[in-house]
Write a protein that holds these residues in place. Structure first.
Motif, short mmCIF file in Angstrom:
data_model
loop_
_atom_site.label_atom_id
_atom_site.label_comp_id
_atom_site.label_asym_id
_atom_site.label_seq_id
_atom_site.Cartn_x
_atom_site.Cartn_y
_atom_site.Cartn_z
N MET A 35 0.84 -1.18 0.00
CA MET A 35 0.00 0.00 0.00
C MET A 35 0.89 1.24 0.00
SD MET A 35 -3.14 0.72 2.51
CE MET A 35 -4.27 1.98 2.11
N ALA A 36 0.52 2.24 -0.77
CA ALA A 36 1.32 3.47 -0.90
C ALA A 36 1.18 4.34 0.34
CB ALA A 36 0.86 4.24 -2.13
N ASN A 37 2.24 5.08 0.62
CA ASN A 37 2.23 6.00 1.76
C ASN A 37 1.37 7.21 1.41
OD1 ASN A 37 2.73 7.68 3.90
ND2 ASN A 37 4.90 7.89 3.53
N LYS A 38 0.37 7.49 2.23
CA LYS A 38 -0.55 8.61 1.98
C LYS A 38 -0.17 9.86 2.77
CE LYS A 38 -3.51 6.12 -0.41
NZ LYS A 38 -3.89 6.26 -1.76
N ASP A 39 0.90 9.78 3.56
CA ASP A 39 1.31 10.91 4.39
C ASP A 39 2.41 11.71 3.69
OD1 ASP A 39 -0.42 10.23 6.48
OD2 ASP A 39 1.02 8.78 7.26
N PHE A 40 2.00 12.50 2.68
CA PHE A 40 2.94 13.31 1.95
C PHE A 40 3.20 14.59 2.73
CE2 PHE A 40 0.23 11.11 -1.21
CZ PHE A 40 1.19 10.21 -1.68
N ASP A 41 4.45 15.07 2.68
CA ASP A 41 4.73 16.29 3.42
C ASP A 41 4.23 17.51 2.63
OD1 ASP A 41 7.28 17.77 2.15
OD2 ASP A 41 7.55 15.60 1.96
N ARG A 42 3.87 18.53 3.37
CA ARG A 42 3.28 19.72 2.76
C ARG A 42 4.23 20.40 1.78
NH1 ARG A 42 -1.33 22.29 5.91
NH2 ARG A 42 -1.92 20.67 7.35
N GLU A 43 5.52 20.37 2.09
CA GLU A 43 6.48 21.03 1.20
C GLU A 43 6.47 20.40 -0.19
OE1 GLU A 43 11.27 21.63 0.92
OE2 GLU A 43 10.35 21.69 2.91
N THR A 44 6.44 19.08 -0.23
CA THR A 44 6.39 18.39 -1.52
C THR A 44 5.08 18.68 -2.23
OG1 THR A 44 7.82 16.62 -0.69
CG2 THR A 44 6.48 16.12 -2.64
N LEU A 45 3.98 18.64 -1.49
CA LEU A 45 2.68 18.96 -2.09
C LEU A 45 2.67 20.39 -2.62
CD1 LEU A 45 0.30 17.29 0.51
CD2 LEU A 45 0.71 16.54 -1.85
#
Length: 95
Positions: A1-11
Motif C-alpha cells: 500500500m502506498a504512503n498517503k502521508d505526503f509532506d506539505r512542502e512536496t505537495l
C-alpha cells in the motif's frame, strides 16, 4: 500500500507546478487543521476543492458575506448557496 502521508512542502512544490491533485490534497490538510486562511489562499490559487470546503463551512455558519467572497473568488456553487439561503423562508419576524 502506498504512503498517503505526503509532506506539505512536496505537495506545495507540486501544486506550484500546476498539479491540481496536490492542490486538492493541501486543501484537505488545511480543512482537517481548520485553517480557513490557508483554504482561502488555495481558493485564490484556483483550487475549486478549497472553494467547496470553504462553502461548506460558510453555509454551516450562515456566513453570507463569506459566501459572497467565495463566489467572487470564482467558486460558483457558493453563489448558488448564497441565493438559496437568501430565498429561504424566515420565521416571519421583520427587523
Amino acid at each position: 500500500m502506498a504512503n498517503k502521508d505526503f509532506d506539505r512542502e512536496t505537495l506545495r512544490e507540486l501544486a506550484d507546478e500546476g498539479n491540481e491533485p496536490a492542490l486538492d490534497r493541501l486543501a484537505d490538510l488545511a480543512d482537517a487543521d481548520g485553517d480557513l486562511g490557508e483554504l482561502s489562499e488555495l481558493l485564490d490559487e484556483g483550487s475549486m476543492h478549497a472553494g467547496f470546503l470553504l462553502t461548506r463551512c460558510a453555509v454551516a455558519a450562515g456566513d453570507l458575506r463569506e459566501l459572497q467572497r467565495i463566489s467572487d473568488a470564482g467558486y460558483d456553487e457558493a453563489g448558488h448557496e448564497l441565493e438559496r439561503l437568501l430565498k429561504a423562508p424566515t420565521d416571519g419576524h421583520r427587523d
